[in-house]
Enzyme design. Structure first.
Site, PDB file in Angstrom:
ATOM      1  N   HIS A 601      42.248  36.045  53.082  1.00  0.00           N
ATOM      2  CA  HIS A 601      42.034  35.537  51.721  1.00  0.00           C
ATOM      3  C   HIS A 601      42.942  36.238  50.716  1.00  0.00           C
ATOM      4  O   HIS A 601      42.511  36.597  49.631  1.00  0.00           O
ATOM      5  CB  HIS A 601      40.568  35.738  51.310  1.00  0.00           C
ATOM      6  CG  HIS A 601      39.580  35.085  52.204  1.00  0.00           C
ATOM      7  ND1 HIS A 601      38.254  35.466  52.260  1.00  0.00           N
ATOM      8  CD2 HIS A 601      39.715  34.060  53.090  1.00  0.00           C
ATOM      9  CE1 HIS A 601      37.617  34.720  53.153  1.00  0.00           C
ATOM     10  NE2 HIS A 601      38.489  33.865  53.664  1.00  0.00           N
ATOM     11  N   GLN A 602      44.191  36.430  51.064  1.00  0.00           N
ATOM     12  CA  GLN A 602      45.104  37.083  50.119  1.00  0.00           C
ATOM     13  C   GLN A 602      45.274  36.204  48.872  1.00  0.00           C
ATOM     14  O   GLN A 602      45.401  34.973  48.977  1.00  0.00           O
ATOM     15  CB  GLN A 602      46.470  37.322  50.772  1.00  0.00           C
ATOM     16  CG  GLN A 602      46.442  38.309  51.920  1.00  0.00           C
ATOM     17  CD  GLN A 602      46.162  37.666  53.263  1.00  0.00           C
ATOM     18  OE1 GLN A 602      46.093  36.451  53.381  1.00  0.00           O
ATOM     19  NE2 GLN A 602      45.998  38.477  54.292  1.00  0.00           N
TER      20      GLN A 602
END
Length: 668
Positions: A601-602
């Protein structure tokens, strides 16, 4: 010199063509189109020049995959032995077109979660021509099967990114480096993820709007979530918070183990409510809502592109690697895209806009290669600076600790691969879309808690819990452990001894890390991954919050709903943490630093913000500051951590951006 000559020719061509010549269906008239003329590649040309061996040169082993191969579900053809090729979704140019055109109204780079919906919306009504570039290929029958999600992270359906070595984290991973796979397919990460559908809380989006991002409050974004959604959720038929007419199926997971009920019953004992976590009243526990269609993965590509790929004004090019945004350095205007396909170089014009939807790693990577980024950094590589912006200087990620294990004294409760990889389960899934193969690789339930470490006000969680019915030992280390690149020395010492014992884990997600990472170039070679620096656990509060989460999980499992199955914490020490007493704070800190896993989930690498935000890369309408006709539309624009897995937010961002772009160009 070569690039300067091209730019002069390109600008001359721009001046000779009127935008009025390229409107409505005239843009897609087969007989009158000008085709792009590729050139031979020189310089950086090969995808594998920097990476070496393809992932699928050594395909992952899976008993479930073997069971599928032995059935009629996946009839392996001798002439096409690649297991990823089964009924692969094909994306070819519409009938009559001989190749990509010399120009389009919009060029979108990346057919992922955001890019797929954006391309579908902009090509509606044939009022604009759209070129969608994707480095990967279409999904296959194998990617449809939810239980195979972790296996896909060992295939060519991902970019096999690795974080730069950081002392004190991922010490139990291969080469001591964190693995950051990202989707590389039509559909992007929605083709390889765990299909968990979460939107973020009201506090998240209202906080983003309050920071100066007009149009991004909870009330602003919810209509776009609901526009995409076609929900079929038990007990929520009449909910005002779910859409029913969209293209993206959101459903209950067909398979549920007895542990899923135990998880929710234990949470109730702790005072947690059952909630619809995708409503404003989200602080509680629930079964997972998933992007599925009758037990099969519902990717962004399936939802938004599959039924629209024959539109004459939507051209989707797979295996096409964008290498640069072409920007007029005088006018500060994006005028086209350079990409490589089949060993040839194409440079294609965008009449209206270039839109980067390549994800939180490739979108900032492309910006910097194109001269948009931190001035000193770009100059150090000899890249002419078009606009000095802090591209890549903000990076946040959700991390987890998937290494807790609890054993049971009851059989047939968890998903043990050798027990469920049967012909009958394959047939059940093939015919009815349910059974163990419809499981999200064991993940079943979700809950939000606020630990005693949190300094937030009110019911705002700092940890997400994910209940499951499997552990790292459930597949004998062949899939999940390899999918996160757990080191063999750790697996063999700790998890191999419980391969014949039923076991499970409860995962958690650190929702609001204080540690901030960054992304930089390693090279001007577009095929070499950028330097990825997560800076995990560099802030003490992150460590303390993760330890608090572990202690909470241990207490949760030490309750009657779990005890009736004989649930017990597995106390085998990590060998590298033997100096600490088991269950001490020191031990758990050592453990989370050993298995520090990303949840993919960057965000914030192309941060959205108002003009007053010195770290902002794009404005609240996703336009890149200082460069005309260039936007970023994907999860990289999310400016701060949110209580969500980022697939659904990326789709929402695509929906919202499509409306903004249509408004700007009067395409309604």
């Amino acid at each position: 010199m070569k690039n300067k000559i091209f730019l002069i020719i390109f600008l001359t061509f721009l001046g000779s063509v009127s935008l009025s010549d390229y409107v409505d269906e005239a843009t897609v008239d087969i007989d009158n189109e000008h085709y792009a003329q590729p050139s031979a590649c020189s310089g950086y040309c090969g995808e594998y020049s920097s990476r070496g061996k393809r992932l699928t040169d050594s395909p992952p082993k899976s008993r479930i995959l073997d069971a599928m191969l032995s059935s009629k579900m996946l009839p392996l053809r001798p002439d096409e032995p690649d297991f990823l090729s089964f009924l692969r979704d094909k994306y070819e140019l519409p009938k009559g077109f001989k190749g990509p055109l010399a120009e389009y109204d919009f060029i979108i780079v990346g057919a992922g979660s955001a890019g797929s919906v954006l391309a579908a919306r902009l090509s509606e009504g044939r009022k604009a021509s759209v070129l969608l570039l994707e480095a990967g290929v279409g999904e296959s029958l194998v990617t449809d099967v939810p239980i195979l999600a972790p296996l896909l992270q060992q295939t060519d359906y991902v970019w096999p990114y690795t974080m730069e070595h950081q002392p004190g984290v991922c010490t139990g991973m291969v080469d001591g480096r964190c693995f950051w796979p990202r989707g590389k397919a039509v559909g992007g990460s929605s083709v390889v993820n765990y299909m968990i559908y979460t939107r973020g809380l009201q506090q998240d989006w209202d906080g983003i709007a309050a920071a100066g991002n007009y149009g991004w409050s909870y009330n602003d974004v919810i209509p776009y979530y609901m526009k995409s959604e076609r929900a079929t959720l038990k007990g929520l038929k009449n909910s005002p918070w779910h859409g029913r007419d969209g293209e993206l199926n959101v459903e209950d997971v067909p398979f549920r183990s007895k542990l899923s009920k135990a998880f929710l019953d234990a949470a109730k004992l702790f005072g947690h409510r059952r909630v619809d976590y995708n409503s404003p009243d989200a602080f509680g526990f629930s079964y997972i809502q998933a992007t599925m269609t009758r037990g099969q993965r519902a990717s962004s590509a399936k939802a938004f592109l599959h039924n629209n790929k024959k539109r004459k004004n939507l051209h989707i090019l797979t295996t096409s690697r964008a290498t640069k945004v072409i920007i007029d350095p005088i006018l500060k205007t994006a005028i086209g895209v350079e990409f490589h396909k089949n060993g040839r170089v194409y440079q294609i014009r965008a009449n209206k806009e270039v839109i980067l939807s390549a994800g939180p790693i490739e979108s900032p990577h492309l910006l910097m290669l194109s001269g948009v980024g931190p001035k000193r950094h770009l100059q150090s590589f000899g890249i002419p600076v078009v606009k000095d912006l802090k591209v890549g200087e903000s990076l946040y990620d959700h991390i987890s600790f998937p290494a807790l294990a609890f054993t049971l004294n009851t059989s047939r409760i968890t998903l043990v691969e050798k027990n469920i990889a049967t012909l009958s389960n394959v047939v059940q899934y093939d015919h009815y879309g349910d059974g163990p193969m419809s499981s999200l690789a064991g993940v079943e339930t979700i809950g939000y808690i606020k630990t005693n470490i949190s300094n937030e006000i009110g019911d705002y969680p700092d940890i997400e819990l994910l209940g499951s019915c499997a552990s790292l030992a459930s597949d004998e280390g062949k899939i999940v452990a390899r999918g996160i690149r757990l080191a063999d020395w750790l697996y063999k010492d700790v998890y191999q001894p419980i391969e014949n014992v039923e076991s499970f884990t409860v995962l958690f997600m650190l929702l609001h890390p204080k540690s901030k990472g960054f992304l930089k170039l390693k090279s001007t070679d577009p095929y070499q991954q950028p330097s990825l620096n997560g800076n995990y656990l560099t802030h003490r509060q992150d460590v303390d919050t993760m330890i608090a989460a572990i202690r909470y999980i241990i207490k949760l499992v030490d309750t009657a709903p779990f005890k009736k199955y004989g649930a017990k914490l597995y106390t085998k020490k990590f060998p590298n943490c033997s100096q600490h007493k088991f269950n001490s704070d020191g031990y758990w800190e050592c453990a989370v630093r050993t298995v520090t896993a990303t949840l993919h989930h960057q965000i914030a690498t192309c941060k959205m913000g108002p003009p007053s935000d010195p770290d902002a890369v794009v404005d609240p309408e996703l336009r890149v500051y200082g460069v005309n006709n260039l936007r970023v539309v994907d999860s990289s624009i999310i400016p701060r951590t949110i209580v969500a897995h980022t697939n659904a937010p990326a789709i929402m961002i695509g929906e919202k951006a499509a409306d903004m772009i249509k408004r700007d160009w009067r395409l309604y």
